[in-house]
Motif scaffolding. Structure first.
Motif, mmCIF file in Angstrom:
data_model
loop_
_atom_site.group_PDB
_atom_site.id
_atom_site.type_symbol
_atom_site.label_atom_id
_atom_site.label_comp_id
_atom_site.label_asym_id
_atom_site.label_seq_id
_atom_site.Cartn_x
_atom_site.Cartn_y
_atom_site.Cartn_z
ATOM 1 N N SER A 112 -1.395 2.174 -8.904
ATOM 2 C CA SER A 112 -1.697 0.833 -8.408
ATOM 3 C C SER A 112 -1.093 -0.259 -9.277
ATOM 4 N N ALA A 113 -1.272 -0.151 -10.589
ATOM 5 C CA ALA A 113 -0.769 -1.194 -11.495
ATOM 6 C C ALA A 113 0.741 -1.312 -11.398
ATOM 7 N N LYS A 114 1.407 -0.179 -11.274
ATOM 8 C CA LYS A 114 2.864 -0.175 -11.174
ATOM 9 C C LYS A 114 3.311 -0.853 -9.886
ATOM 10 N N PHE A 115 2.654 -0.517 -8.773
ATOM 11 C CA PHE A 115 3.026 -1.124 -7.498
ATOM 12 C C PHE A 115 2.797 -2.633 -7.512
ATOM 13 N N ILE A 116 1.626 -3.056 -7.985
ATOM 14 C CA ILE A 116 1.297 -4.489 -7.967
ATOM 15 C C ILE A 116 2.272 -5.276 -8.834
ATOM 16 N N THR A 117 2.634 -4.726 -9.996
ATOM 17 C CA THR A 117 3.593 -5.417 -10.879
ATOM 18 C C THR A 117 4.943 -5.575 -10.189
ATOM 19 N N ILE A 118 5.449 -4.476 -9.621
ATOM 20 C CA ILE A 118 6.746 -4.527 -8.930
ATOM 21 C C ILE A 118 6.666 -5.438 -7.708
ATOM 22 N N ASN A 119 5.553 -5.388 -7.013
ATOM 23 C CA ASN A 119 5.357 -6.201 -5.818
ATOM 24 C C ASN A 119 5.409 -7.693 -6.156
ATOM 25 N N ILE A 120 4.730 -8.081 -7.216
ATOM 26 C CA ILE A 120 4.711 -9.492 -7.613
ATOM 27 C C ILE A 120 6.100 -9.955 -8.036
ATOM 28 N N LEU A 121 6.787 -9.129 -8.823
ATOM 29 C CA LEU A 121 8.131 -9.510 -9.290
ATOM 30 C C LEU A 121 9.107 -9.621 -8.119
ATOM 31 N N LEU A 176 2.179 -16.017 -2.047
ATOM 32 C CA LEU A 176 0.803 -15.508 -1.994
ATOM 33 C C LEU A 176 0.563 -14.679 -0.733
ATOM 34 N N GLY A 177 1.083 -15.154 0.398
ATOM 35 C CA GLY A 177 0.910 -14.404 1.636
ATOM 36 C C GLY A 177 1.587 -13.047 1.596
ATOM 37 N N ALA A 178 2.818 -13.009 1.055
ATOM 38 C CA ALA A 178 3.569 -11.753 0.993
ATOM 39 C C ALA A 178 2.911 -10.751 0.056
ATOM 40 N N VAL A 179 2.462 -11.220 -1.108
ATOM 41 C CA VAL A 179 1.800 -10.329 -2.074
ATOM 42 C C VAL A 179 0.516 -9.773 -1.476
ATOM 43 N N ALA A 180 -0.265 -10.637 -0.830
ATOM 44 C CA ALA A 180 -1.525 -10.184 -0.228
ATOM 45 C C ALA A 180 -1.278 -9.141 0.866
ATOM 46 N N GLY A 181 -0.277 -9.366 1.709
ATOM 47 C CA GLY A 181 0.031 -8.420 2.770
ATOM 48 C C GLY A 181 0.451 -7.063 2.235
ATOM 49 N N ASP A 182 1.292 -7.075 1.204
ATOM 50 C CA ASP A 182 1.761 -5.811 0.626
ATOM 51 C C ASP A 182 0.653 -5.069 -0.102
ATOM 52 N N VAL A 183 -0.159 -5.801 -0.871
ATOM 53 C CA VAL A 183 -1.230 -5.146 -1.635
ATOM 54 C C VAL A 183 -2.260 -4.529 -0.693
ATOM 55 N N PRO A 214 -0.870 -23.369 5.246
ATOM 56 C CA PRO A 214 -1.622 -22.173 5.657
ATOM 57 C C PRO A 214 -0.839 -21.289 6.624
ATOM 58 N N ALA A 215 -0.067 -21.913 7.515
ATOM 59 C CA ALA A 215 0.728 -21.132 8.469
ATOM 60 C C ALA A 215 1.806 -20.319 7.750
ATOM 61 N N VAL A 216 2.426 -20.929 6.727
ATOM 62 C CA VAL A 216 3.428 -20.200 5.934
ATOM 63 C C VAL A 216 2.804 -18.968 5.301
ATOM 64 N N ALA A 217 1.620 -19.142 4.699
ATOM 65 C CA ALA A 217 0.942 -18.017 4.044
ATOM 66 C C ALA A 217 0.570 -16.930 5.050
ATOM 67 N N VAL A 218 0.076 -17.342 6.202
ATOM 68 C CA VAL A 218 -0.333 -16.361 7.226
ATOM 69 C C VAL A 218 0.870 -15.595 7.770
ATOM 70 N N ILE A 219 1.963 -16.304 8.046
ATOM 71 C CA ILE A 219 3.163 -15.641 8.582
ATOM 72 C C ILE A 219 3.743 -14.687 7.543
ATOM 73 N N ALA A 220 3.779 -15.105 6.275
ATOM 74 C CA ALA A 220 4.277 -14.217 5.212
ATOM 75 C C ALA A 220 3.382 -12.995 5.077
ATOM 76 N N PHE A 221 2.077 -13.197 5.229
ATOM 77 C CA PHE A 221 1.134 -12.071 5.167
ATOM 78 C C PHE A 221 1.400 -11.081 6.296
ATOM 79 N N VAL A 222 1.489 -11.594 7.522
ATOM 80 C CA VAL A 222 1.709 -10.724 8.687
ATOM 81 C C VAL A 222 3.064 -10.036 8.597
ATOM 82 N N GLU A 223 4.087 -10.763 8.132
ATOM 83 C CA GLU A 223 5.430 -10.189 7.989
ATOM 84 C C GLU A 223 5.427 -9.006 7.031
ATOM 85 N N SER A 224 4.549 -9.040 6.018
ATOM 86 C CA SER A 224 4.505 -7.985 5.000
ATOM 87 C C SER A 224 3.445 -6.926 5.290
ATOM 88 N N PHE A 225 2.509 -7.219 6.192
ATOM 89 C CA PHE A 225 1.385 -6.323 6.420
ATOM 90 C C PHE A 225 1.817 -5.067 7.183
#
Length: 455
Positions: free
Chosen positions: A138-147, A66-73, A19-30
């Motif tokens: 939106s679809a374009k950003f999410i696709t590029i973001n995930i890749l 998952l954390g990075a994708v969530a933060g960016d989206v 969970p800490a990895v996901a949270v830190i990745a989220f904050v790093e990308s937010f």
């Protein structure tokens, strides 16, 4: 609580590491938060703790992804919702320069900026926000973001995860001397590439810098070749091979195989041919000639050295490797292709962003590292391949700088209308490289996974 205390606390509460990895990745990308929080240091530390706690690497990668994708989206949709008044809303109003920098970068590089920005510290938490502000689909950003997150997670997690596992043995007292030599070898090999791709600024004319770089690379290559022939590299090679062999697992193997396929001889031959043809179609015959000569030189030098020295490889993988070990053909071939192409682009577009050049050199060294980590080359093989690559790239760019100087002198006596020369369409070339590489990966990945599996 400082970083050391946090690491100690997480080590004692291993159930909270993922969970800490996901949270830190989220904050790093937010949005904006990543500027304030030292996410890179935190991710490196927590990945190391996860390794020492024997948490599977694939679980750590998934949590970071998952954390990075969530933060960016979330950042993207915040930018999309408040695009016309975001600069007046706290906390975004406190960082107007960061937002304007992100907007300039996005306007300059377009869609590709979302990929580049993910790997650039100050831009990472700003570009998704900017993409939303500027109404990217939106679809374009999410696709590029995930890749892009598929590459981001390994790039930020594996150094800490593998480094912790590696350091347990590498920096024990009995191995301290070999560890020091390993670090020295890597630094000395990286120097000419930092100069070639202008990541290190040297206050001399470019042709003189390239000539000095060529001399350095040749001397370095000849030194390593002599040491290998004398057996002086044997201990370091065998020691490193034994360490990295213990790191092999299914998840890491998949990443390594995908990386090493980039340097396959067949793919590189196709890419050289495609780029040369496209440059000729664009009436860039001089650039095409320099790229073709670099590719031919790479093939001739590598095969002659392999045949002449005929040194044996490590015997680890299932597949039968048909050529000798020294130097690494994947390493020299890919470094020459990427280095020459990057040098040509830099010659015509001096303002290529620092981050793009950094990514290029990282990919070159990742391909080289994959050969050692997969157990198909010794360390000395890839060091020699990198120095050989640096020598040929420096030679190609140095010759080009001499010819361009002569051409510029002739242009002074021509009419302005006669001096206009069409520029190469690098975007078309880079897109072609990407598409061919992805197709090659999809066709040969499964076969390569079986080929590089451990005996």
């Amino acid at each position: 609580m400082d970083l050391a205390q946090l690491n100690l606390w997480l080590a004692e509460h291993s159930s909270l590491i993922l969970p800490a990895v996901a949270v830190i990745a989220f904050v790093e990308s937010f949005a904006i938060a990543g500027i304030v929080v030292p996410g890179v240091a935190l991710l490196f530390s927590i990945a190391a703790i996860a390794s020492l706690s024997h948490i599977p690497v694939e679980s750590v990668l998934i949590a970071a992804f998952l954390g990075a994708v969530a933060g960016d989206v979330l950042s993207f949709f915040i930018g999309r919702a408040f695009h016309d008044r975001l600069t007046n809303v706290w906390p975004f109003s406190r960082y107007p320069d960061a937002l304007s920098q992100g907007e300039r970068f996005f306007n300059k590089y377009g869609t590709i900026s979302v990929v580049i920005g993910r790997f650039v510290g100050p831009l990472r938490p700003v570009l998704p926000l900017t993409a939303g502000m500027l109404q990217m689909p939106s679809a374009k950003f999410i696709t590029i973001n995930i890749l892009s997150a598929c590459a981001w997670a390994p790039a930020y997690i594996l150094p800490g995860y593998l480094g912790a596992e590696f350091s347990q043995n590498a920096f024990a007292n009995e191995h301290a001397g070999l560890s020091a030599w390993l670090v020295v070898c890597l630094i000395l090999t990286a120097l000419p590439w930092l100069v070639t791709l202008k990541l290190v600024s040297i206050p001399f004319k470019q042709k003189h810098v390239l000539l000095a770089n060529l001399s350095y690379s040749i001397i370095g290559f000849l030194t390593i070749t002599s040491l290998v022939i004398l057996g002086a590299f044997d201990r370091l090679d065998v020691w490193l091979f034994s360490l990295v062999s213990a790191l092999r697992n299914d998840t890491l193997d998949a990443l390594l195989v995908a990386t090493t396929l980039i340097g396959d001889q067949l793919l590189l031959t196709l890419l050289f041919l495609i780029c040369v043809v496209l440059l000729l179609i664009q009436k860039q015959s001089k650039l095409a000639m320099r790229l073709a000569l670099a590719g031919i030189s790479a093939s001739i030098c590598t095969h002659l050295l392999k045949y002449g020295l005929n040194l044996s490889r490590p015997d680890l993988v299932v597949g039968k490797l048909s050529t000798a070990s020294f130097p690494s053909g994947h390493t020299s071939g890919f470094s020459i292709f990427a280095g020459t192409l990057a040098g040509l682009i830099l010659h015509t577009k001096e303002k290529v962003h620092y981050a793009i050049r950094s990514i290029i050199i990282c990919v070159i060294f990742l391909v080289a590292s994959s050969r050692v980590l997969l157990g198909v080359h010794w360390l000395s093989d890839v060091l020699a391949g990198l120095l050989l690559g640096s020598a040929i790239v420096s030679a190609a760019l140095w010759l080009g700088s001499r010819f361009s100087s002569l051409s510029d002198a002739k242009c002074l006596h021509q009419n302005p209308s006669e001096q206009a020369v069409p520029q190469a369409n690098w975007r078309q070339i880079l897109v072609s490289i990407l598409l061919v590489s992805l197709l090659y990966q999809s066709l040969l990945f499964d076969t390569a996974m079986r080929f590089y599996s451990v005996r």
